[in-house]
Enzyme design. Structure first.
Site, PDB file in Angstrom:
ATOM      1  N   LYS A   9     -25.600  19.323 -26.036  1.00 56.33           N
ATOM      2  CA  LYS A   9     -26.557  20.416 -26.124  1.00 56.33           C
ATOM      3  C   LYS A   9     -27.973  19.862 -26.347  1.00 56.33           C
ATOM      4  O   LYS A   9     -28.146  18.659 -26.623  1.00 56.33           O
ATOM      5  CB  LYS A   9     -26.131  21.355 -27.265  1.00 56.33           C
ATOM      6  CG  LYS A   9     -24.789  22.068 -27.001  1.00 56.33           C
ATOM      7  CD  LYS A   9     -24.394  22.944 -28.191  1.00 56.33           C
ATOM      8  CE  LYS A   9     -23.138  23.734 -27.927  1.00 56.33           C
ATOM      9  NZ  LYS A   9     -22.756  24.589 -29.090  1.00 56.33           N
ATOM     10  N   TYR A  49     -21.479  31.670 -21.867  1.00 52.14           N
ATOM     11  CA  TYR A  49     -21.147  32.195 -23.197  1.00 52.14           C
ATOM     12  C   TYR A  49     -20.807  33.697 -23.172  1.00 52.14           C
ATOM     13  O   TYR A  49     -20.919  34.380 -24.180  1.00 52.14           O
ATOM     14  CB  TYR A  49     -22.313  31.944 -24.158  1.00 52.14           C
ATOM     15  CG  TYR A  49     -22.361  30.526 -24.696  1.00 52.14           C
ATOM     16  CD1 TYR A  49     -21.256  29.957 -25.343  1.00 52.14           C
ATOM     17  CD2 TYR A  49     -23.516  29.752 -24.590  1.00 52.14           C
ATOM     18  CE1 TYR A  49     -21.305  28.658 -25.839  1.00 52.14           C
ATOM     19  CE2 TYR A  49     -23.569  28.454 -25.087  1.00 52.14           C
ATOM     20  CZ  TYR A  49     -22.458  27.914 -25.722  1.00 52.14           C
ATOM     21  OH  TYR A  49     -22.506  26.634 -26.225  1.00 52.14           O
ATOM     22  N   PHE A  57     -25.292  36.467 -32.905  1.00 51.40           N
ATOM     23  CA  PHE A  57     -25.895  35.160 -32.642  1.00 51.40           C
ATOM     24  C   PHE A  57     -26.115  34.888 -31.153  1.00 51.40           C
ATOM     25  O   PHE A  57     -26.634  33.837 -30.782  1.00 51.40           O
ATOM     26  CB  PHE A  57     -25.035  34.036 -33.248  1.00 51.40           C
ATOM     27  CG  PHE A  57     -23.618  33.966 -32.725  1.00 51.40           C
ATOM     28  CD1 PHE A  57     -23.317  33.273 -31.562  1.00 51.40           C
ATOM     29  CD2 PHE A  57     -22.571  34.587 -33.409  1.00 51.40           C
ATOM     30  CE1 PHE A  57     -22.015  33.200 -31.079  1.00 51.40           C
ATOM     31  CE2 PHE A  57     -21.256  34.527 -32.931  1.00 51.40           C
ATOM     32  CZ  PHE A  57     -20.985  33.832 -31.765  1.00 51.40           C
ATOM     33  N   ARG A  85     -11.532  18.769 -28.153  1.00 53.19           N
ATOM     34  CA  ARG A  85     -11.893  19.710 -29.225  1.00 53.19           C
ATOM     35  C   ARG A  85     -11.740  19.036 -30.597  1.00 53.19           C
ATOM     36  O   ARG A  85     -12.522  19.283 -31.510  1.00 53.19           O
ATOM     37  CB  ARG A  85     -11.009  20.963 -29.169  1.00 53.19           C
ATOM     38  CG  ARG A  85     -11.285  21.849 -27.983  1.00 53.19           C
ATOM     39  CD  ARG A  85     -12.490  22.720 -28.145  1.00 53.19           C
ATOM     40  NE  ARG A  85     -12.320  23.760 -29.136  1.00 53.19           N
ATOM     41  CZ  ARG A  85     -13.197  24.762 -29.316  1.00 53.19           C
ATOM     42  NH1 ARG A  85     -14.285  24.839 -28.568  1.00 53.19           N
ATOM     43  NH2 ARG A  85     -12.998  25.658 -30.238  1.00 53.19           N
ATOM     44  N   THR A  91     -16.371  24.326 -35.208  1.00 49.96           N
ATOM     45  CA  THR A  91     -17.598  24.971 -34.720  1.00 49.96           C
ATOM     46  C   THR A  91     -18.735  24.856 -35.726  1.00 49.96           C
ATOM     47  O   THR A  91     -19.869  24.520 -35.366  1.00 49.96           O
ATOM     48  CB  THR A  91     -17.306  26.456 -34.423  1.00 49.96           C
ATOM     49  OG1 THR A  91     -16.241  26.526 -33.464  1.00 49.96           O
ATOM     50  CG2 THR A  91     -18.531  27.174 -33.895  1.00 49.96           C
ATOM     51  N   ARG A 102     -19.311  16.680 -34.614  1.00 47.91           N
ATOM     52  CA  ARG A 102     -20.062  17.639 -35.423  1.00 47.91           C
ATOM     53  C   ARG A 102     -20.039  17.266 -36.901  1.00 47.91           C
ATOM     54  O   ARG A 102     -21.021  17.483 -37.620  1.00 47.91           O
ATOM     55  CB  ARG A 102     -19.501  19.050 -35.210  1.00 47.91           C
ATOM     56  CG  ARG A 102     -19.847  19.619 -33.816  1.00 47.91           C
ATOM     57  CD  ARG A 102     -19.040  20.855 -33.514  1.00 47.91           C
ATOM     58  NE  ARG A 102     -19.451  21.524 -32.277  1.00 47.91           N
ATOM     59  CZ  ARG A 102     -18.757  22.507 -31.705  1.00 47.91           C
ATOM     60  NH1 ARG A 102     -17.617  22.916 -32.247  1.00 47.91           N
ATOM     61  NH2 ARG A 102     -19.202  23.071 -30.598  1.00 47.91           N
ATOM     62  N   ASN A 112     -25.148  22.413 -33.206  1.00 46.44           N
ATOM     63  CA  ASN A 112     -23.916  21.637 -33.402  1.00 46.44           C
ATOM     64  C   ASN A 112     -23.613  20.639 -32.274  1.00 46.44           C
ATOM     65  O   ASN A 112     -22.476  20.259 -32.042  1.00 46.44           O
ATOM     66  CB  ASN A 112     -22.731  22.563 -33.707  1.00 46.44           C
ATOM     67  CG  ASN A 112     -22.382  23.507 -32.568  1.00 46.44           C
ATOM     68  OD1 ASN A 112     -22.998  23.446 -31.502  1.00 46.44           O
ATOM     69  ND2 ASN A 112     -21.398  24.360 -32.790  1.00 46.44           N
ATOM     70  N   HIS A 115     -20.797  21.010 -26.743  1.00 48.30           N
ATOM     71  CA  HIS A 115     -19.854  22.053 -26.337  1.00 48.30           C
ATOM     72  C   HIS A 115     -18.603  21.405 -25.781  1.00 48.30           C
ATOM     73  O   HIS A 115     -18.677  20.410 -25.064  1.00 48.30           O
ATOM     74  CB  HIS A 115     -20.463  22.949 -25.251  1.00 48.30           C
ATOM     75  CG  HIS A 115     -19.432  23.857 -24.627  1.00 48.30           C
ATOM     76  ND1 HIS A 115     -19.044  25.034 -25.208  1.00 48.30           N
ATOM     77  CD2 HIS A 115     -18.662  23.710 -23.513  1.00 48.30           C
ATOM     78  CE1 HIS A 115     -18.093  25.596 -24.465  1.00 48.30           C
ATOM     79  NE2 HIS A 115     -17.840  24.812 -23.432  1.00 48.30           N
ATOM     80  N   GLU A 126     -15.491  26.944 -16.772  1.00 45.57           N
ATOM     81  CA  GLU A 126     -16.799  26.370 -17.133  1.00 45.57           C
ATOM     82  C   GLU A 126     -17.196  25.254 -16.162  1.00 45.57           C
ATOM     83  O   GLU A 126     -18.371  25.145 -15.790  1.00 45.57           O
ATOM     84  CB  GLU A 126     -16.745  25.878 -18.579  1.00 45.57           C
ATOM     85  CG  GLU A 126     -16.597  27.057 -19.550  1.00 45.57           C
ATOM     86  CD  GLU A 126     -16.266  26.643 -20.973  1.00 45.57           C
ATOM     87  OE1 GLU A 126     -16.092  25.427 -21.238  1.00 45.57           O
ATOM     88  OE2 GLU A 126     -16.166  27.541 -21.834  1.00 45.57           O
TER      89      GLU A 126
HETATM   90  P1  DAT Z   1     -17.249  26.434 -30.108  1.00 47.63           P
HETATM   91  O1  DAT Z   1     -18.578  25.929 -29.613  1.00 47.63           O
HETATM   92  O2  DAT Z   1     -16.695  25.582 -31.206  1.00 47.63           O
HETATM   93  O3  DAT Z   1     -16.261  26.679 -28.991  1.00 47.63           O
HETATM   94  P2  DAT Z   1     -17.582  29.321 -30.205  1.00 47.63           P
HETATM   95  O4  DAT Z   1     -17.128  29.354 -28.795  1.00 47.63           O
HETATM   96  O5  DAT Z   1     -16.897  30.230 -31.175  1.00 47.63           O
HETATM   97  O6  DAT Z   1     -17.513  27.852 -30.797  1.00 47.63           O
HETATM   98  O7  DAT Z   1     -19.131  29.666 -30.274  1.00 47.63           O
HETATM   99  C1  DAT Z   1     -20.017  29.109 -29.325  1.00 47.63           C
HETATM  100  C2  DAT Z   1     -21.240  28.626 -30.043  1.00 47.63           C
HETATM  101  O8  DAT Z   1     -21.908  29.735 -30.630  1.00 47.63           O
HETATM  102  C3  DAT Z   1     -20.961  27.673 -31.194  1.00 47.63           C
HETATM  103  O9  DAT Z   1     -20.877  26.335 -30.767  1.00 47.63           O
HETATM  104  C4  DAT Z   1     -22.121  27.909 -32.103  1.00 47.63           C
HETATM  105  C5  DAT Z   1     -22.449  29.377 -31.891  1.00 47.63           C
HETATM  106  N1  DAT Z   1     -21.834  30.224 -32.919  1.00 47.63           N
HETATM  107  C6  DAT Z   1     -20.528  30.575 -33.007  1.00 47.63           C
HETATM  108  N2  DAT Z   1     -20.309  31.355 -34.069  1.00 47.63           N
HETATM  109  C7  DAT Z   1     -21.515  31.514 -34.674  1.00 47.63           C
HETATM  110  C8  DAT Z   1     -21.967  32.208 -35.827  1.00 47.63           C
HETATM  111  N3  DAT Z   1     -21.131  32.919 -36.589  1.00 47.63           N
HETATM  112  N4  DAT Z   1     -23.285  32.117 -36.134  1.00 47.63           N
HETATM  113  C9  DAT Z   1     -24.145  31.405 -35.374  1.00 47.63           C
HETATM  114  N5  DAT Z   1     -23.784  30.734 -34.280  1.00 47.63           N
HETATM  115  C10 DAT Z   1     -22.487  30.774 -33.924  1.00 47.63           C
HETATM  116 MG    MG Z   2     -16.248  28.059 -27.487  1.00 49.97          MG
END
Ligand code: DAT
Ligand code: MG
Length: 149
Positions: A9, A49, A57, A85, A91, A102, A112, A115, A126
């Protein structure tokens, strides 16, 4: 052979962690089969996303991911989706174990570093968003027989 989509990222690129991140997957034994640096168009980020659309968020997440270049990658190998992962970590970096990307390099859920696709189906979806089929390179690696029986 299984493939996953990994992306360094904007914070990972800005902080000079591109080599560090790539090295972790190379050393593990996975094979890089596609890579490009790009600034993600807003529409692409919203599609990628899409599952988070409507969450509080979401807008900030899209702002962040489109704010500066990322490094988009395709990695291949046995069980690479789940294994990546684990290498990526939880996350929220506050919950990510030391030794994960991370866990080692991030402190904020909104910054973080990386991805990683969360399932084989997500990986296919994706990779289709970020790469044309001809941008993914199947290649023979001489060391493969020392990595996979
Ligand atoms: P990951 O990236 O571990 O697959 P995710 O798909 O649940 O996690 O979310 C995508 C991204 O969105 C994640 O890397 C960071 C952001 N994110 C997720 N949950 C969040 C939250 N509660 N507050 C702020 N950002 C968040
Ligand atoms: Mg995800």
């Amino acid at each position: 052979m299984e493939r996953t989509f990994l992306a360094i990222k904007p914070d990972g690129v800005q902080r000079g962690l591109v080599g560090e991140v790539i090295q972790r997957f190379e050393r593990k034994g996975y094979k890089l089969v596609g890579m490009k640096m790009m600034q993600v168009p807003r529409e692409t980020a919203e599609n990628h996303y899409g599952e988070h659309k409507g969450k509080p968020f979401f807008d900030g997440l899209v702002d962040y991911i489109t704010s500066a270049p990322i490094v988009a990658m395709a990695w291949e190998g046995n069980n690479v989706v789940a294994a990546a992962r684990q290498i990526v970590g939880a996350t929220n970096p506050q919950n990510a174990a030391p030794g994960t990307i991370r866990g080692d390099f991030a402190v904020d859920i909104g910054r973080n570093i990386i991805h990683g696709s969360d399932s084989v189906e997500s990986g296919i979806r994706e990779l289709g968003i970020f790469f044309k089929p001809e941008e993914l390179t199947g290649w023979e690696r001489n060391v493969d027989r020392w990595i996979q029986e």
